[in-house]
Design an enzyme around this catalytic site. Structure first.
Site, PDB file in Angstrom:
ATOM      1  N   ASP A  65      -2.011  -0.446   7.460  1.00 19.98           N
ATOM      2  CA  ASP A  65      -1.390  -1.274   6.428  1.00 19.98           C
ATOM      3  C   ASP A  65      -2.245  -2.499   6.095  1.00 19.98           C
ATOM      4  O   ASP A  65      -2.494  -2.807   4.929  1.00 19.98           O
ATOM      5  CB  ASP A  65       0.005  -1.717   6.869  1.00 19.98           C
ATOM      6  CG  ASP A  65       0.898  -0.531   7.202  1.00 19.98           C
ATOM      7  OD1 ASP A  65       0.489   0.608   6.928  1.00 19.98           O
ATOM      8  OD2 ASP A  65       2.002  -0.759   7.739  1.00 19.98           O
ATOM      9  N   ARG A 118       0.842  -1.197   0.000  1.00 22.05           N
ATOM     10  CA  ARG A 118       0.000   0.000   0.000  1.00 22.05           C
ATOM     11  C   ARG A 118       0.874   1.242   0.000  1.00 22.05           C
ATOM     12  O   ARG A 118       2.052   1.204   0.374  1.00 22.05           O
ATOM     13  CB  ARG A 118      -0.941   0.037   1.205  1.00 22.05           C
ATOM     14  CG  ARG A 118      -0.213   0.084   2.553  1.00 22.05           C
ATOM     15  CD  ARG A 118      -0.128   1.467   3.116  1.00 22.05           C
ATOM     16  NE  ARG A 118       0.713   1.535   4.294  1.00 22.05           N
ATOM     17  CZ  ARG A 118       2.014   1.820   4.257  1.00 22.05           C
ATOM     18  NH1 ARG A 118       2.625   2.062   3.117  1.00 22.05           N
ATOM     19  NH2 ARG A 118       2.720   1.886   5.377  1.00 22.05           N
ATOM     20  N   ASP A 151      -2.580   6.458  12.455  1.00 22.60           N
ATOM     21  CA  ASP A 151      -3.513   5.318  12.531  1.00 22.60           C
ATOM     22  C   ASP A 151      -3.539   4.748  13.951  1.00 22.60           C
ATOM     23  O   ASP A 151      -4.549   4.201  14.375  1.00 22.60           O
ATOM     24  CB  ASP A 151      -3.210   4.232  11.483  1.00 22.60           C
ATOM     25  CG  ASP A 151      -1.831   3.613  11.583  1.00 22.60           C
ATOM     26  OD1 ASP A 151      -0.919   4.257  12.146  1.00 22.60           O
ATOM     27  OD2 ASP A 151      -1.658   2.484  11.089  1.00 22.60           O
ATOM     28  N   HIS A 173       1.297   8.353  10.475  1.00 24.63           N
ATOM     29  CA  HIS A 173       1.585   8.147  11.907  1.00 24.63           C
ATOM     30  C   HIS A 173       0.401   8.544  12.770  1.00 24.63           C
ATOM     31  O   HIS A 173       0.576   8.971  13.912  1.00 24.63           O
ATOM     32  CB  HIS A 173       2.836   8.939  12.346  1.00 24.63           C
ATOM     33  CG  HIS A 173       4.119   8.197  12.095  1.00 24.63           C
ATOM     34  ND1 HIS A 173       4.569   7.188  12.885  1.00 24.63           N
ATOM     35  CD2 HIS A 173       5.035   8.320  11.100  1.00 24.63           C
ATOM     36  CE1 HIS A 173       5.725   6.722  12.415  1.00 24.63           C
ATOM     37  NE2 HIS A 173       6.021   7.391  11.327  1.00 24.63           N
ATOM     38  N   TYR A 190       9.884   4.060  15.675  1.00 29.01           N
ATOM     39  CA  TYR A 190       8.430   3.903  15.542  1.00 29.01           C
ATOM     40  C   TYR A 190       7.781   3.771  16.921  1.00 29.01           C
ATOM     41  O   TYR A 190       6.834   4.482  17.257  1.00 29.01           O
ATOM     42  CB  TYR A 190       8.124   2.673  14.675  1.00 29.01           C
ATOM     43  CG  TYR A 190       6.670   2.528  14.325  1.00 29.01           C
ATOM     44  CD1 TYR A 190       6.173   3.062  13.143  1.00 29.01           C
ATOM     45  CD2 TYR A 190       5.777   1.890  15.183  1.00 29.01           C
ATOM     46  CE1 TYR A 190       4.834   2.945  12.818  1.00 29.01           C
ATOM     47  CE2 TYR A 190       4.449   1.765  14.865  1.00 29.01           C
ATOM     48  CZ  TYR A 190       3.974   2.286  13.680  1.00 29.01           C
ATOM     49  OH  TYR A 190       2.651   2.171  13.372  1.00 29.01           O
ATOM     50  N   SER A 250       4.842  -1.388   2.848  1.00 29.43           N
ATOM     51  CA  SER A 250       4.191  -2.426   3.639  1.00 29.43           C
ATOM     52  C   SER A 250       4.191  -3.809   3.004  1.00 29.43           C
ATOM     53  O   SER A 250       3.144  -4.439   2.851  1.00 29.43           O
ATOM     54  CB  SER A 250       2.776  -1.988   4.003  1.00 29.43           C
ATOM     55  OG  SER A 250       2.526  -2.444   5.293  1.00 29.43           O
ATOM     56  N   GLY A 309       8.729   1.250   2.825  1.00 25.65           N
ATOM     57  CA  GLY A 309       7.587   2.023   3.317  1.00 25.65           C
ATOM     58  C   GLY A 309       6.302   1.689   2.574  1.00 25.65           C
ATOM     59  O   GLY A 309       5.330   2.436   2.628  1.00 25.65           O
TER      60      GLY A 309
HETATM   61  P1  ADP Z   1       7.742  -2.850   4.887  1.00 22.93           P
HETATM   62  O1  ADP Z   1       6.536  -3.481   5.468  1.00 22.93           O
HETATM   63  O2  ADP Z   1       7.677  -1.372   4.903  1.00 22.93           O
HETATM   64  O3  ADP Z   1       8.092  -3.364   3.547  1.00 22.93           O
HETATM   65  P2  ADP Z   1       8.953  -4.167   7.109  1.00 22.93           P
HETATM   66  O4  ADP Z   1      10.294  -4.088   7.748  1.00 22.93           O
HETATM   67  O5  ADP Z   1       7.751  -3.941   7.953  1.00 22.93           O
HETATM   68  O6  ADP Z   1       8.979  -3.218   5.840  1.00 22.93           O
HETATM   69  O7  ADP Z   1       8.784  -5.612   6.469  1.00 22.93           O
HETATM   70  C1  ADP Z   1       9.792  -6.142   5.659  1.00 22.93           C
HETATM   71  C2  ADP Z   1      10.047  -7.570   6.097  1.00 22.93           C
HETATM   72  O8  ADP Z   1       8.960  -8.410   5.629  1.00 22.93           O
HETATM   73  C3  ADP Z   1      11.284  -8.171   5.461  1.00 22.93           C
HETATM   74  O9  ADP Z   1      12.426  -7.904   6.251  1.00 22.93           O
HETATM   75  C4  ADP Z   1      10.948  -9.653   5.472  1.00 22.93           C
HETATM   76  O10 ADP Z   1      11.170 -10.212   6.753  1.00 22.93           O
HETATM   77  C5  ADP Z   1       9.456  -9.666   5.228  1.00 22.93           C
HETATM   78  N1  ADP Z   1       9.167  -9.820   3.791  1.00 22.93           N
HETATM   79  C6  ADP Z   1       8.694  -8.899   2.941  1.00 22.93           C
HETATM   80  N2  ADP Z   1       8.545  -9.395   1.692  1.00 22.93           N
HETATM   81  C7  ADP Z   1       8.944 -10.683   1.756  1.00 22.93           C
HETATM   82  C8  ADP Z   1       9.042 -11.755   0.820  1.00 22.93           C
HETATM   83  N3  ADP Z   1       8.691 -11.589  -0.459  1.00 22.93           N
HETATM   84  N4  ADP Z   1       9.518 -12.939   1.254  1.00 22.93           N
HETATM   85  C9  ADP Z   1       9.871 -13.104   2.541  1.00 22.93           C
HETATM   86  N5  ADP Z   1       9.796 -12.161   3.478  1.00 22.93           N
HETATM   87  C10 ADP Z   1       9.349 -10.957   3.103  1.00 22.93           C
HETATM   88 MG    MG Z   2       5.890  -3.225   7.491  1.00 24.73          MG
END
Ligand code: ADP
Ligand code: MG
Length: 391
Positions: free
Chosen positions: A180, A36, A45, A43, A230, A134, A132
């Site tokens: 999210d 999304r 929600d 910040h 956060y 999600s 960012g």
């Molecule tokens: P955002 O939600 O903003 O992308 P986050 O740190 O909350 O960042 O989430 C990212 C984490 O989600 C990654 O470090 C990983 O652990 C997990 N993740 C995201 N996409 C994948 C994927 N395609 N396969 C495995 N894990 C994933």
């Molecule tokens: Mg996230």
């Protein structure tokens, strides 16, 4: 210059191929859930505020099949290792860490009383991680949707989103609000998801005008502060509310914040000012959009960014730079508004612009950002798209 997007059908084919190659099993079910982007309302929600994200046309896709065993085996094209865990007992956290998002969702279904059949799954994604946008909520919502398919049941969308949020709280230890997971679960084509985070009710706001494009520019930087930052911001807002003496930010006015400025102290007074002004901006933006008064969004998006930078202090020099470049292109160059989006400390900006100038705007953002930082950003356009679903 705008990056092309991989169609869902191609992602599904890749996921099925990964499943076959890794576990030697044909896909029986495929679930998809989008990332999304938040147009405005940042910040807040977790402050009973209003937020206005939409589901982007970038998805996490999971292909799966029952494996006749008592365990889940999950691999991802984007994470190391294979997660293997028993599903005939309460699922807990484990390695690899990326799989905890899925484990948390499986546990949520167990807590609802479901017996989870053993399954194999393979994950592919077009949602950039840690940008960012999600990817974590997309992963949770795709998992929940997959389990609905495996169990031949359908949860109410709201319950599903809340189950996914709980997984993020308890298995990833991120005290996120509801934005999210609501955006990923409730998203619809050509609709923004205006969420009243106090009532937990989403309202779909039309966003159909083909002359408008939303450009997402991933700075590709991710500052370490994001983890503790956060939770610290969340705590600041809780402290602010307690000092003002109200039970919900929706009952707090800007005058209340001003009247309590000294008692709130820095930085809680500035954090509090962000919350009340951002709630007001989001409502104004929703109204402007519903009247097709797009130019009214410009000052609202600008003020939102400045407030996140100065009062909430979650921006960073790369996000500020990307927004500055968009601002310098200006209305004549087709830019309506720009701001950082998501949790901050890196990640992406969102630029609302005229569609026929989107390519040129993307080129300028990329060139000037790279010239100043030496970093190649990732820039793409997105329209509001369908939320989590089985393919
Ligand atoms: P955002 O939600 O903003 O992308 P986050 O740190 O909350 O960042 O989430 C990212 C984490 O989600 C990654 O470090 C990983 O652990 C997990 N993740 C995201 N996409 C994948 C994927 N395609 N396969 C495995 N894990 C994933
Ligand atoms: Mg996230």
């Amino acid at each position: 210059m705008l990056q092309l997007n991989e169609p869902l059908a191609d992602l599904a084919a890749d996921a099925a191929a990964g499943l076959l190659q890794t576990f030697n099993i044909e896909a029986k079910l495929t679930a998809a859930a989008p990332g999304r982007v938040n147009l405005i309302g940042e910040h807040i929600d977790y402050c009973d505020g209003f937020v206005m994200p939409f589901a982007i046309d970038r998805y996490i896709v999971i292909a799966a099949a029952p494996n006749g065993r008592h365990e889940a085996r999950i691999a991802s094209a984007h994470g190391p290792g294979i997660a293997t865990f028993p599903v005939d007992q309460e699922v807990t956290e484990g390695e690899p860490t990326w799989a905890n998002y899925l484990r948390g969702v499986v546990r949520g279904f167990q807590d609802r009383g479901h017996q989870i059949p053993g399954f194999d799954a393979f994950i592919v994604s077009s949602v950039p991680g840690g940008a960012g946008l999600s990817s974590s909520a997309a992963l949770e919502c795709a998992t929940a949707t997959l389990l609905e398919g495996l169990l031949d049941t359908v949860l109410e969308t709201r319950e599903k989103a809340l189950l996914c949020q709980k997984a993020e709280h308890e298995f990833a230890h991120v005290p996120c609000g509801i934005m999210d997971q609501f955006a990923s679960a409730f998203g619809k084509t050509n609709r923004l998801v205006l969420i009243d985070c106090r009532s937990g009710e989403p309202e779909l706001v039309p966003f159909e005008n083909p002359d408008l494009t939303v450009i997402i520019a991933n700075t590709t930087v991710h500052h370490q502060l994001s983890d503790g930052g956060y939770a610290a911001r969340r705590k600041n807002t809780e402290d602010g509310l307690a000092i003002i003496g109200k039970s919900s930010w929706r009952d707090v006015t800007e005058a209340d914040v001003t009247a309590n400025w000294e008692m709130l102290g820095s930085p809680v007074n500035r954090r509090s000012r962000h919350v009340v002004t951002e709630i007001a901006r989001t409502l104004k933006a929703a109204k402007a959009l519903s009247h097709n008064h797009y130019d009214e969004l410009a000052p609202l998006m600008a003020a939102s960014h400045d407030s996140l930078r100065d009062d909430f202090e979650v921006s960073c020099k790369e996000l500020d730079l990307m927004v500055e470049i968009a601002r310098s292109i200006g209305r004549c160059g087709g830019v309506i508004g720009a701001r950082m989006t998501g949790g901050g400390f890196g990640g992406s900006t969102v630029t609302l612009c005229e569609s026929n100038k989107a390519e040129a705007i993307a080129a300028t953002l990329a060139e000037k950002y790279e010239a100043a930082t030496g970093i190649k950003p990732q820039i793409f356009a997105s329209r509001p798209s369908q939320g989590a679903h089985l393919l």
